[in-house]
Design an enzyme around this catalytic site. Structure first.
Site, PDB file in Angstrom:
ATOM      1  N   ASP A   1      42.064  44.294  44.148  1.00 56.88           N
ATOM      2  CA  ASP A   1      42.697  44.450  42.823  1.00 56.88           C
ATOM      3  C   ASP A   1      43.543  43.222  42.515  1.00 56.88           C
ATOM      4  O   ASP A   1      43.589  42.769  41.368  1.00 56.88           O
ATOM      5  CB  ASP A   1      43.680  45.631  42.776  1.00 56.88           C
ATOM      6  CG  ASP A   1      43.056  46.957  43.115  1.00 56.88           C
ATOM      7  OD1 ASP A   1      41.852  47.114  42.891  1.00 56.88           O
ATOM      8  OD2 ASP A   1      43.801  47.843  43.602  1.00 56.88           O
TER       9      ASP A   1
ATOM     10  N   HIS B   1      44.814  47.785  46.022  1.00 55.50           N
ATOM     11  CA  HIS B   1      43.780  47.412  46.986  1.00 55.50           C
ATOM     12  C   HIS B   1      43.762  45.883  47.053  1.00 55.50           C
ATOM     13  O   HIS B   1      44.104  45.214  46.063  1.00 55.50           O
ATOM     14  CB  HIS B   1      42.379  47.822  46.526  1.00 55.50           C
ATOM     15  CG  HIS B   1      42.178  49.281  46.242  1.00 55.50           C
ATOM     16  ND1 HIS B   1      42.531  49.866  45.053  1.00 55.50           N
ATOM     17  CD2 HIS B   1      41.616  50.265  46.995  1.00 55.50           C
ATOM     18  CE1 HIS B   1      42.203  51.155  45.084  1.00 55.50           C
ATOM     19  NE2 HIS B   1      41.653  51.425  46.243  1.00 55.50           N
TER      20      HIS B   1
END
Ligand code: XUL
Ligand code: CO
Length: 439
Positions: A104, A101
């Protein structure tokens, strides 16, 4: 160059008799099974959010897993260290793919512009590390659920300003994925769902979700991104009722909103079981509709009612999944992404390797057994014979749509009571065990 796993060497295939916890017993990447190498069939991927960013936190306590790549006070230094540690991990483990993501891999930032600047810096490094190692991006996605702004959803938020923020994040992630050669782009519904209908206009929210997905398709086309779009169904968690409930629900949604040509499904084992389906049920539902695109490989816990995201170690489940995947001729641009985490007390860095090795061996074993079952025609024969009455005569006429209820009545009046046939489920279960034990 800093190394984060100095005690771990490249994980090797040592075969079924090996007692080395840091070796593969069944995953032999270059071994041929059913016409392809294991590596080509399985297309393993590491989930950045769990493996690199997972802290072991649960509702009763904060992080328990101390990671050397997360030691710096400076968030961008920590992000760069994490990315370098990730590529060391992928290389030593021997996977070809990873997934992330936006939030992340780079910090959130105080504004969208700042977050995008952080992302650009990190994705430049990711591009270099991909080129250096040959590791590829299976898919990326936008995190539209962690920040407080998304408490009531993203594309289905009642406030268009929040939907706009989500759109900006998706735009950036499509461009990032395109720059990094992502083979797919995933939409998991995050907080797209509701807690109470007292304040929810469900029709309007679903219309908004479809509009948002069409905008993503249009942007992908505009920038030349040709990766596969995937929707990942999940029935509940974080919202009480997630719109992308299961395969069947998502397929109906895609059909209703004219999105079927643009999307396939990313099926996660633990999401299927939360929907009271087996993993193989949701895989099959996607597959028979030509829509099985990729897999989040994990498992739940029979005794717990939430998304535990455990590493997949269940041989039956992996076998049944690989049967569906082989029967449809593979996952195409998709793969087996370990959306799975180690337990809160898995303190050792080697636990991360051991967990992935277990998942990879489980699916490798499932692949081998599935290939033998298919080669021997075991289940295809059973299924063919079971439906043979539809191959000719009345059954063939029925399938061709040439019969009415009156024809069925006439047939029954003439032929009397049919003789029921055993489903042989017990026998089939024994045969599956025989194949599984045989290896
Ligand atoms: C959440 C989940 C996500 C998606 C990607 O349950 O599975 O991690 O896979 O957003
Ligand atoms: Co997932």
């Amino acid at each position: 160059m800093k190394t984060f796993f100095p005690k771990i060497n490249k994980i090797a295939y040592e075969g079924p008799d090996s007692r080395n916890p840091l070796a593969f017993k069944h995953y032999d990447p270059d071994a041929m099974v059913a016409g392809k190498t294991m590596r080509e069939h399985l297309r393993f991927s590491v989930a950045y959010w769990h493996t690199m960013k997972g802290t072991g936190a649960d509702p009763f306590g904060g992080g328990s897993l101390l990671r050397p790549w997360d030691a710096s006070e400076d968030p961008m230094t920590a992000a760069e260290d994490t990315l370098r540690a990730a590529f060391e991990f992928f290389t030593k483990l021997g996977v070809d793919y990873y997934c992330f993501h936006d939030r992340d891999i780079a910090p959130e930032g105080d504004t969208l512009a700042e977050a995008n600047r952080y992302l650009d810096r990190i994705t430049a490094l990711a591009g270099t590390l991909q080129a250096d190692t040959g590791i590829k991006l299976l898919w990326n996605t936008a995190n539209l659920f962690s920040h407080r702004r998304f408490s009531n959803g993203a594309a289905t938020n009642p406030d268009v300003a929040i939907t706009a923020y989500a759109g900006a994040q998706v735009k950036k992630m499509l461009e990032t994925g395109h720059a990094l050669g992502a083979e797919n782009y995933v939409f998991w519904g995050g907080r797209e769902g509701y807690a109470t209908l007292l304040n929810t206009d469900m029709k309007r929210e679903l219309d908004h979700l479809a509009r948002f997905l069409h905008m993503a398709v249009d942007h992908a086309r505009a920038i030349g991104f040709t990766g596969q779009f995937l929707i990942e169904p999940k029935p509940k968690e974080p919202t009480k009722h997630q719109y992308d409930f299961d395969s069947a629900t998502v397929i109906g949604f895609l059909r209703q909103y004219d999105l079927l040509d643009h999307f396939k499904l990313n099926i996660e084992a633990n999401h299927a079981t939360l929907a009271a389906h087996s993993f193989e049920h949701d895989l099959t539902m996607a597959s028979i509709n030509g829509l099985l695109g990729s897999v989040d490989a994990n498992r739940g816990d029979l005794l717990l009612g939430w998304d535990t995201d455990q590493f997949p170690t269940d041989l039956y489940s992996a076998l049944y999944a690989m049967l569906v995947i082989l029967e449809q001729g593979g996952l195409g641009s998709g793969g087996l992404n370990f959306d799975a985490k180690v337990r809160r007390d898995a303190f050792d860095l080697e636990d991360l390797f051991i967990a992935h090795i277990g998942g990879m061996d489980t699916f490798a074993y499932g692949l081998k057994v599935a290939a033998r079952l298919i080669e021997d025609g075991v289940l295809t024969d059973v299924r063919r014979k079971r439906y043979a009455s539809f191959d000719s005569g009345l059954g063939a006429e029925f399938e061709a749509g040439r019969l009415s209820l009156a024809d069925l009545e006439n047939y029954t009046l003439e032929n009397g009571e049919p003789i029921p046939v055993s489903g042989k489920q017990e026998l089939l279960e024994n045969i599956i065990n025989q194949y599984l034990i045989g290896g």
